[in-house]
Write an enzyme that holds these catalytic residues in place. Structure first.
Site, PDB file in Angstrom:
ATOM      1  N   GLY A 299      -2.105   1.947   5.093  1.00  0.00           N
ATOM      2  CA  GLY A 299      -2.466   0.541   5.295  1.00  0.00           C
ATOM      3  C   GLY A 299      -1.357  -0.281   5.934  1.00  0.00           C
ATOM      4  O   GLY A 299      -1.062  -1.386   5.464  1.00  0.00           O
TER       5      GLY A 299
ATOM      6  N   TYR B  50      -4.173 -11.340   9.602  1.00  0.00           N
ATOM      7  CA  TYR B  50      -4.333 -10.798  10.956  1.00  0.00           C
ATOM      8  C   TYR B  50      -4.834 -11.835  11.948  1.00  0.00           C
ATOM      9  O   TYR B  50      -4.969 -11.550  13.126  1.00  0.00           O
ATOM     10  CB  TYR B  50      -5.191  -9.527  10.886  1.00  0.00           C
ATOM     11  CG  TYR B  50      -4.528  -8.587   9.904  1.00  0.00           C
ATOM     12  CD1 TYR B  50      -3.356  -7.922  10.268  1.00  0.00           C
ATOM     13  CD2 TYR B  50      -4.955  -8.473   8.583  1.00  0.00           C
ATOM     14  CE1 TYR B  50      -2.662  -7.135   9.360  1.00  0.00           C
ATOM     15  CE2 TYR B  50      -4.261  -7.695   7.665  1.00  0.00           C
ATOM     16  CZ  TYR B  50      -3.122  -7.030   8.063  1.00  0.00           C
ATOM     17  OH  TYR B  50      -2.417  -6.275   7.163  1.00  0.00           O
TER      18      TYR B  50
ATOM     19  N   HIS C 201       0.804  -1.240   0.000  1.00  0.00           N
ATOM     20  CA  HIS C 201       0.000   0.000   0.000  1.00  0.00           C
ATOM     21  C   HIS C 201       0.830   1.281   0.000  1.00  0.00           C
ATOM     22  O   HIS C 201       0.286   2.349  -0.279  1.00  0.00           O
ATOM     23  CB  HIS C 201      -0.918   0.042   1.229  1.00  0.00           C
ATOM     24  CG  HIS C 201      -1.954  -1.033   1.265  1.00  0.00           C
ATOM     25  ND1 HIS C 201      -2.830  -1.256   0.226  1.00  0.00           N
ATOM     26  CD2 HIS C 201      -2.248  -1.966   2.213  1.00  0.00           C
ATOM     27  CE1 HIS C 201      -3.627  -2.285   0.540  1.00  0.00           C
ATOM     28  NE2 HIS C 201      -3.286  -2.723   1.736  1.00  0.00           N
TER      29      HIS C 201
HETATM   30 ZN   LIG Z   1      -4.162  -7.012   3.290  1.00  0.00          ZN
END
Ligand SMILES: [Zn+2]
Length: 377
Positions: free
Chosen positions: A143, A298, A135
């Site tokens: 990001g 994540y 990003h």
């Molecule tokens: Zn991502």
């Protein structure tokens, strides 16, 4: 040809951490290393680990502006101001933390060492799980990304005369890389991601196809919320292999964010890591050098397992799907680790199919009508 697979990692990277409340966790690379080591996947012929070195500032300036690099370095040392903030430095998404600049430069160096090893023929596959900061813009942190290692790697490979295919399977649009090469035809970017209407960064619609000489060399495959393995692979198989064959790259840069997996806390796709294994196998079938990086992801356990699985496929150690998991038609709604790296297949309901497939079909149609003709398809 040298077929070595290189895992790029340094314990130095462990010294740096995003703030504890931040979703991006640098421990994923270390855990991936621990898992593959414990499975014997770093020993034996053709597999090894190498240590990165920090990227040179002069190299960083191939993509980032001097003003931005200066602001990033000084902000990380505590001299943060509104100019830095205007470039996205020190925001909630891209916070300041101890050693931020050193971390970003070393993580980038790890990707660039991989690119060098492919260029020099010392490696056939290089994987930097601490990379994939897709990003970041020339003068923008965004990001969770500060320095765009993947854009830099594509630039360096293209500078050496390579035709570069950049494939991004992170759940977020690989905007920083797509826009870096938006008007160029020597780097084709393909990004599969959750529909930007429902997810950061809000770009990456199918009608963003590049401009000027780059028209048709930027490919975006937005996917609806709830996209599952078979729907994902339907889109992938319809779009990606024909384009790769027509483009005929010399080298592949692969951003392997694992945040499209079911259960990721920041996104809404419903994949299992079997998709990543299938894609890695597919990429290997072209017999071209591959530079792979991490990215998002994540749910830490799922991400580590996905990257360990990808590594096992890269180095020829994956034995395929554990069919026991589907015996008797029992497909449990769980991605719980059952011992191997592969996730259980997730059951798909009719209502999921009905919610997802029309949108996938429309995207395939759009790309076939608007991108394929550029490549004589
Ligand atoms: Zn991502």
């Amino acid at each position: 040809m040298n077929r070595d697979a290189i895992f790029i990692y340094s314990a130095e990277l462990e010294k740096y951490q995003y703030p504890p409340e931040h979703p991006f966790n640098t421990i994923r690379a270390k855990r991936t290393l621990e898992v593959i080591k414990s499975m014997g996947l770093l020993s034996g012929p053709g597999r090894r680990m190498i240590e990165p070195r920090p990227a040179d500032r002069v190299v960083l300036k191939k993509f980032h502006t001097a003003r931005y690099l200066h602001a990033l370095k000084t902000a990380a040392k505590g001299h943060w101001d509104t100019e830095a903030l205007s470039m996205g430095i020190g925001t909630q998404d891209c916070p300041l933390f101890k050693g931020l600049y050193e971390y970003a430069v070393l993580a980038t160096g790890a990707t660039l060492v991989g690119a060098e090893m492919l260029l020099s023929g010392q490696a056939y596959v290089a994987f930097n799980p601490s990379g994939g900061y897709h990003h970041a813009g020339p003068e923008k942190a965004a990001g969770f990304c500060y320095i765009n290692d993947v854009a830099l790697a594509c630039l360096i490979l293209a500078e050496k005369g390579k035709r570069v295919l950049y494939l991004d399977v992170d759940v977020h649009h690989g905007d920083g890389v797509a826009y870096a090469f938006y008007d160029r035809c020597d780097v084709m970017t393909i990004s599969l991601h959750q529909n930007p209407k429902t997810l950061f960064p809000g770009t990456g619609f199918e009608d963003e196809i590049g401009t000027g000489p780059g028209e048709g060399y930027c490919v975006n495959v937005p996917l609806p919320v709830g996209t599952y393995d078979q729907a994902y692979m339907k889109a992938f198989n319809a779009i990606v292999p024909p384009l790769i064959r027509a483009y005929n790259p010399n080298v592949i840069v692969f951003e392997l964010g694992a945040d499209a997996l079911a259960g990721d806390p920041l996104a809404n796709l419903h994949l299992t890591n079997n998709v990543y294994a299938e894609i890695v196998n597919h990429l290997l079938s072209y017999n071209k050098p591959i530079l792979a990086t991490g990215g998002g992801g994540y749910h830490i356990g799922n991400t580590v397992r996905a990257w360990a699985l990808a590594w096992s496929v890269f180095c020829g150690a994956d034995t395929g799907e554990d069919m026991d998991l589907a015996v008797g038609g029992v497909l449990l709604e769980s991605t719980e680790w059952q011992g191997g790296f592969r996730d259980r297949r997730l059951a798909v309901s009719n209502s999921q199919r009905e919610a997802v497939l029309p949108s996938i079909d429309a995207t395939i149609k759009y790309i076939k009508e608007n991108v394929f003709p550029v490549h004589g398809l």
